[in-house]
Write an enzyme that holds these catalytic residues in place. Structure first.
Site, PDB file in Angstrom:
ATOM      1  N   ALA A  76     -10.474 -19.746 121.562  1.00 45.16           N
ATOM      2  CA  ALA A  76     -10.166 -21.109 122.020  1.00 45.16           C
ATOM      3  C   ALA A  76      -9.040 -21.724 121.190  1.00 45.16           C
ATOM      4  O   ALA A  76      -8.127 -22.346 121.738  1.00 45.16           O
ATOM      5  CB  ALA A  76     -11.423 -21.973 121.942  1.00 45.16           C
ATOM      6  N   ASP A  78     -26.954 -20.883 109.576  1.00 43.51           N
ATOM      7  CA  ASP A  78     -27.947 -21.611 108.767  1.00 43.51           C
ATOM      8  C   ASP A  78     -28.204 -23.033 109.273  1.00 43.51           C
ATOM      9  O   ASP A  78     -29.234 -23.618 108.959  1.00 43.51           O
ATOM     10  CB  ASP A  78     -27.488 -21.698 107.300  1.00 43.51           C
ATOM     11  CG  ASP A  78     -27.220 -20.326 106.702  1.00 43.51           C
ATOM     12  OD1 ASP A  78     -27.769 -19.348 107.239  1.00 43.51           O
ATOM     13  OD2 ASP A  78     -26.469 -20.233 105.723  1.00 43.51           O
ATOM     14  N   ARG A  81     -53.456  -7.518 113.513  1.00 44.25           N
ATOM     15  CA  ARG A  81     -52.602  -7.616 112.320  1.00 44.25           C
ATOM     16  C   ARG A  81     -52.003  -9.014 112.195  1.00 44.25           C
ATOM     17  O   ARG A  81     -51.860  -9.732 113.182  1.00 44.25           O
ATOM     18  CB  ARG A  81     -51.428  -6.634 112.427  1.00 44.25           C
ATOM     19  CG  ARG A  81     -51.794  -5.282 111.918  1.00 44.25           C
ATOM     20  CD  ARG A  81     -50.600  -4.346 111.911  1.00 44.25           C
ATOM     21  NE  ARG A  81     -51.096  -3.004 111.602  1.00 44.25           N
ATOM     22  CZ  ARG A  81     -50.605  -1.888 112.093  1.00 44.25           C
ATOM     23  NH1 ARG A  81     -49.585  -1.917 112.928  1.00 44.25           N
ATOM     24  NH2 ARG A  81     -51.111  -0.726 111.760  1.00 44.25           N
ATOM     25  N   MET A 137     -33.462 -15.555 108.150  1.00 48.25           N
ATOM     26  CA  MET A 137     -32.346 -16.020 107.306  1.00 48.25           C
ATOM     27  C   MET A 137     -32.246 -17.536 107.283  1.00 48.25           C
ATOM     28  O   MET A 137     -33.024 -18.223 107.927  1.00 48.25           O
ATOM     29  CB  MET A 137     -31.043 -15.431 107.833  1.00 48.25           C
ATOM     30  CG  MET A 137     -30.805 -14.019 107.397  1.00 48.25           C
ATOM     31  SD  MET A 137     -29.097 -13.567 107.742  1.00 48.25           S
ATOM     32  CE  MET A 137     -28.870 -12.303 106.519  1.00 48.25           C
ATOM     33  N   HIS A 164     -54.127 -11.952 116.481  1.00 48.40           N
ATOM     34  CA  HIS A 164     -52.920 -11.738 115.672  1.00 48.40           C
ATOM     35  C   HIS A 164     -52.609 -13.030 114.921  1.00 48.40           C
ATOM     36  O   HIS A 164     -53.147 -14.095 115.246  1.00 48.40           O
ATOM     37  CB  HIS A 164     -51.729 -11.390 116.563  1.00 48.40           C
ATOM     38  CG  HIS A 164     -51.413 -12.483 117.531  1.00 48.40           C
ATOM     39  ND1 HIS A 164     -51.679 -12.380 118.877  1.00 48.40           N
ATOM     40  CD2 HIS A 164     -50.913 -13.732 117.344  1.00 48.40           C
ATOM     41  CE1 HIS A 164     -51.334 -13.513 119.466  1.00 48.40           C
ATOM     42  NE2 HIS A 164     -50.868 -14.349 118.565  1.00 48.40           N
ATOM     43  N   ARG A 210     -48.647  -7.153 107.346  1.00 47.79           N
ATOM     44  CA  ARG A 210     -47.360  -6.450 107.229  1.00 47.79           C
ATOM     45  C   ARG A 210     -46.253  -7.492 107.073  1.00 47.79           C
ATOM     46  O   ARG A 210     -46.391  -8.608 107.564  1.00 47.79           O
ATOM     47  CB  ARG A 210     -47.048  -5.667 108.511  1.00 47.79           C
ATOM     48  CG  ARG A 210     -48.020  -4.559 108.821  1.00 47.79           C
ATOM     49  CD  ARG A 210     -47.613  -3.298 108.066  1.00 47.79           C
ATOM     50  NE  ARG A 210     -48.319  -2.140 108.557  1.00 47.79           N
ATOM     51  CZ  ARG A 210     -49.557  -1.805 108.237  1.00 47.79           C
ATOM     52  NH1 ARG A 210     -50.260  -2.565 107.438  1.00 47.79           N
ATOM     53  NH2 ARG A 210     -50.109  -0.711 108.716  1.00 47.79           N
ATOM     54  N   HIS A 238     -29.941  -9.187 108.369  1.00 44.43           N
ATOM     55  CA  HIS A 238     -28.662  -9.260 109.083  1.00 44.43           C
ATOM     56  C   HIS A 238     -28.749  -8.963 110.570  1.00 44.43           C
ATOM     57  O   HIS A 238     -27.803  -9.237 111.301  1.00 44.43           O
ATOM     58  CB  HIS A 238     -27.640  -8.348 108.404  1.00 44.43           C
ATOM     59  CG  HIS A 238     -27.220  -8.878 107.077  1.00 44.43           C
ATOM     60  ND1 HIS A 238     -27.979  -8.695 105.953  1.00 44.43           N
ATOM     61  CD2 HIS A 238     -26.168  -9.639 106.706  1.00 44.43           C
ATOM     62  CE1 HIS A 238     -27.400  -9.304 104.938  1.00 44.43           C
ATOM     63  NE2 HIS A 238     -26.304  -9.880 105.373  1.00 44.43           N
ATOM     64  N   VAL A 239     -29.900  -8.415 111.005  1.00 37.53           N
ATOM     65  CA  VAL A 239     -30.088  -8.185 112.446  1.00 37.53           C
ATOM     66  C   VAL A 239     -29.880  -9.512 113.183  1.00 37.53           C
ATOM     67  O   VAL A 239     -29.355  -9.561 114.293  1.00 37.53           O
ATOM     68  CB  VAL A 239     -31.520  -7.655 112.701  1.00 37.53           C
ATOM     69  CG1 VAL A 239     -31.901  -7.734 114.165  1.00 37.53           C
ATOM     70  CG2 VAL A 239     -31.631  -6.227 112.197  1.00 37.53           C
TER      71      VAL A 239
HETATM   72  P1  ATP Z   1     -22.518 -19.152 105.465  1.00 36.25           P
HETATM   73  O1  ATP Z   1     -23.342 -20.240 104.826  1.00 36.25           O
HETATM   74  O2  ATP Z   1     -22.615 -19.177 106.932  1.00 36.25           O
HETATM   75  O3  ATP Z   1     -22.740 -17.807 104.891  1.00 36.25           O
HETATM   76  P2  ATP Z   1     -20.242 -20.261 104.049  1.00 36.25           P
HETATM   77  O4  ATP Z   1     -18.969 -20.732 104.612  1.00 36.25           O
HETATM   78  O5  ATP Z   1     -21.122 -21.327 103.465  1.00 36.25           O
HETATM   79  O6  ATP Z   1     -20.974 -19.476 105.195  1.00 36.25           O
HETATM   80  P3  ATP Z   1     -19.680 -19.133 101.383  1.00 36.25           P
HETATM   81  O7  ATP Z   1     -19.841 -17.727 100.947  1.00 36.25           O
HETATM   82  O8  ATP Z   1     -20.465 -20.177 100.690  1.00 36.25           O
HETATM   83  O9  ATP Z   1     -19.962 -19.120 102.952  1.00 36.25           O
HETATM   84  O10 ATP Z   1     -18.123 -19.514 101.212  1.00 36.25           O
HETATM   85  C1  ATP Z   1     -17.115 -18.716 101.816  1.00 36.25           C
HETATM   86  C2  ATP Z   1     -15.845 -18.756 101.007  1.00 36.25           C
HETATM   87  O11 ATP Z   1     -15.349 -20.116 100.927  1.00 36.25           O
HETATM   88  C3  ATP Z   1     -15.952 -18.336  99.551  1.00 36.25           C
HETATM   89  O12 ATP Z   1     -15.964 -16.938  99.380  1.00 36.25           O
HETATM   90  C4  ATP Z   1     -14.672 -18.958  98.949  1.00 36.25           C
HETATM   91  O13 ATP Z   1     -13.541 -18.194  99.293  1.00 36.25           O
HETATM   92  C5  ATP Z   1     -14.591 -20.283  99.718  1.00 36.25           C
HETATM   93  N1  ATP Z   1     -15.177 -21.358  98.881  1.00 36.25           N
HETATM   94  C6  ATP Z   1     -16.488 -21.627  98.691  1.00 36.25           C
HETATM   95  N2  ATP Z   1     -16.652 -22.653  97.833  1.00 36.25           N
HETATM   96  C7  ATP Z   1     -15.408 -23.055  97.469  1.00 36.25           C
HETATM   97  C8  ATP Z   1     -14.880 -24.053  96.584  1.00 36.25           C
HETATM   98  N3  ATP Z   1     -15.689 -24.869  95.897  1.00 36.25           N
HETATM   99  N4  ATP Z   1     -13.528 -24.171  96.479  1.00 36.25           N
HETATM  100  C9  ATP Z   1     -12.705 -23.361  97.157  1.00 36.25           C
HETATM  101  N5  ATP Z   1     -13.138 -22.379  97.984  1.00 36.25           N
HETATM  102  C10 ATP Z   1     -14.458 -22.219  98.148  1.00 36.25           C
END
Ligand code: ATP
Length: 323
Positions: free
Chosen positions: A22, A127, A162, A169, A215, A247, A253-254
């Site tokens: 998009a 999340d 069970r 996640m 269950h 269990r 990650h699935v």
């Molecule tokens: P998800 O929660 O869905 O896994 P996310 O976007 O929260 O995704 P993160 O691993 O927290 O995933 O952040 C992704 C990337 O964003 C980091 O690897 C880094 O490159 C960048 N990042 C995170 N925090 C900062 C920060 N404080 N300043 C600059 N870059 C940042």
């Protein structure tokens, strides 16, 4: 604005590809150049950018994951790392950036914006912990995958008397666990926002058994102090008292890799297009999201460093439904 770049960052989420498509197509329609950045902020720092045409984003709307790739790039947290990224953006004459990702990624986007570069974020994380969008790209599909697993586990659980601990996640956020627990008819839901002790869970299981249930399903958010690994140790020692054989299963990650459903494809398409429109009208330093059925923009200052709160009233609803 004549030229923009788009990247996906953090954990992949089903629907990211629809958002990339998009962004690319709505920008191309305006006569702009579009660069796809490989592997999130890592590719921005190493200059791994590729010019994209309409065909480059053809046939991807139905694919999970992200064709641009994603990566954790800690170096981007340093000013030096971001200066490297800015050099590449400036060399290519790129004037705006769309960041598709969750909390961390939007914090990265904000850091770049504070250095004077026009950035717009697209709310995308399974999340659903991001402020600025009531629901984010990938949540609905991840939820449906968790539900499918719960439904199947119920079938086998009933055949063998069970109980299953199903870990879903969501990092520190219990949204996926709470919603999949309610929609899957779980006997108990464990979330970081409202923890239960193993002894409390044991009581729920005993009572379910005493009520004649064939269950029991306990949905556990991965961010709980007592995750499925911890709980199973506790229960294995006490199986005789519970009635149920127990269990544990971690969906892990699935849950991420699914084919995006209609909701996520539409959300991603609307948000991707809205991000380009935001850049077009000069509204930067915001994330685009969905609130009360409308596409909205929220300033980064109101988004980063915050966590969306859960409607804990839904826990009471789950309790009331326990027959
Ligand atoms: P998800 O929660 O869905 O896994 P996310 O976007 O929260 O995704 P993160 O691993 O927290 O995933 O952040 C992704 C990337 O964003 C980091 O690897 C880094 O490159 C960048 N990042 C995170 N925090 C900062 C920060 N404080 N300043 C600059 N870059 C940042």
């Amino acid at each position: 604005m004549k030229s923009i770049a788009v990247l996906t960052s953090g954990g992949d989420a089903p629907g990211m590809n629809a958002a990339i498509r998009a962004v690319t197509r709505t920008a191309l329609t305006r006569g702009w150049d579009v660069y796809g950045v490989q592997h999130g902020f890592a590719g921005l720092m190493s200059g791994d950018l590729k010019k994209m045409g309409p065909r480059d984003v053809g046939g991807i709307i139905q694919q999970g994951g992200t064709v641009l790739g994603s990566a954790r790039a800690p170096e981007f947290k340093s000013e030096e790392g971001r200066k490297k990224a800015l050099r590449h953006l400036n060399q290519l004459g790129i004037e705006g950036l769309v960041v598709i990702g969750g909390n961390g990624s939007q914090t990265g986007g904000e850091a770049l914006f504070k250095m004077g570069f026009p950035v717009v974020g697209v709310a995308s994380t399974i999340d659903n912990d991001l402020v600025g969008s009531e629901i984010t790209i990938g949540v609905d599909t991840a939820l449906n995958i968790a539900l499918e697993a719960i439904d199947r586990l119920k079938v086998t659980a009933s055949s063998h008397n069970r109980a299953f601990l199903v870990e879903v996640m969501g990092r520190d956020c219990g949204y996926l666990a709470l919603m999949s627990g309610i929609a899957g008819g779980a006997e108990a839901i464990l979330i970081p926002e409202m923890e239960k002790t193993p002894a409390e869970v044991a009581e729920i299981l005993k009572s379910a058994y005493a009520k004649g249930k064939a269950h029991a399903i306990i949905v556990v958010a991965e961010g709980c102090t007592n995750n499925a690994d911890e709980l199973i140790k506790y229960f294995k020692e006490r199986e005789a008292e519970l009635g149920f054989e127990i269990r544990a299963i971690q969906l892990g990650h699935v849950q991420r890799g699914g084919t995006p459903g209609a909701f996520d494809r539409l959300l991603a398409t609307r948000l991707g297009a809205a991000a380009v429109k935001s850049l077009d009208r000069g509204e930067y330093g915001v994330i685009v999201g969905l609130n009360k059925g409308q596409i909205t923009t929220t300033p980064y200052t109101e988004v980063t460093g915050k966590h969306k709160s859960l409607d804990l009233g839904l826990m009471d609803l789950a309790k009331e439904l326990d027959g």
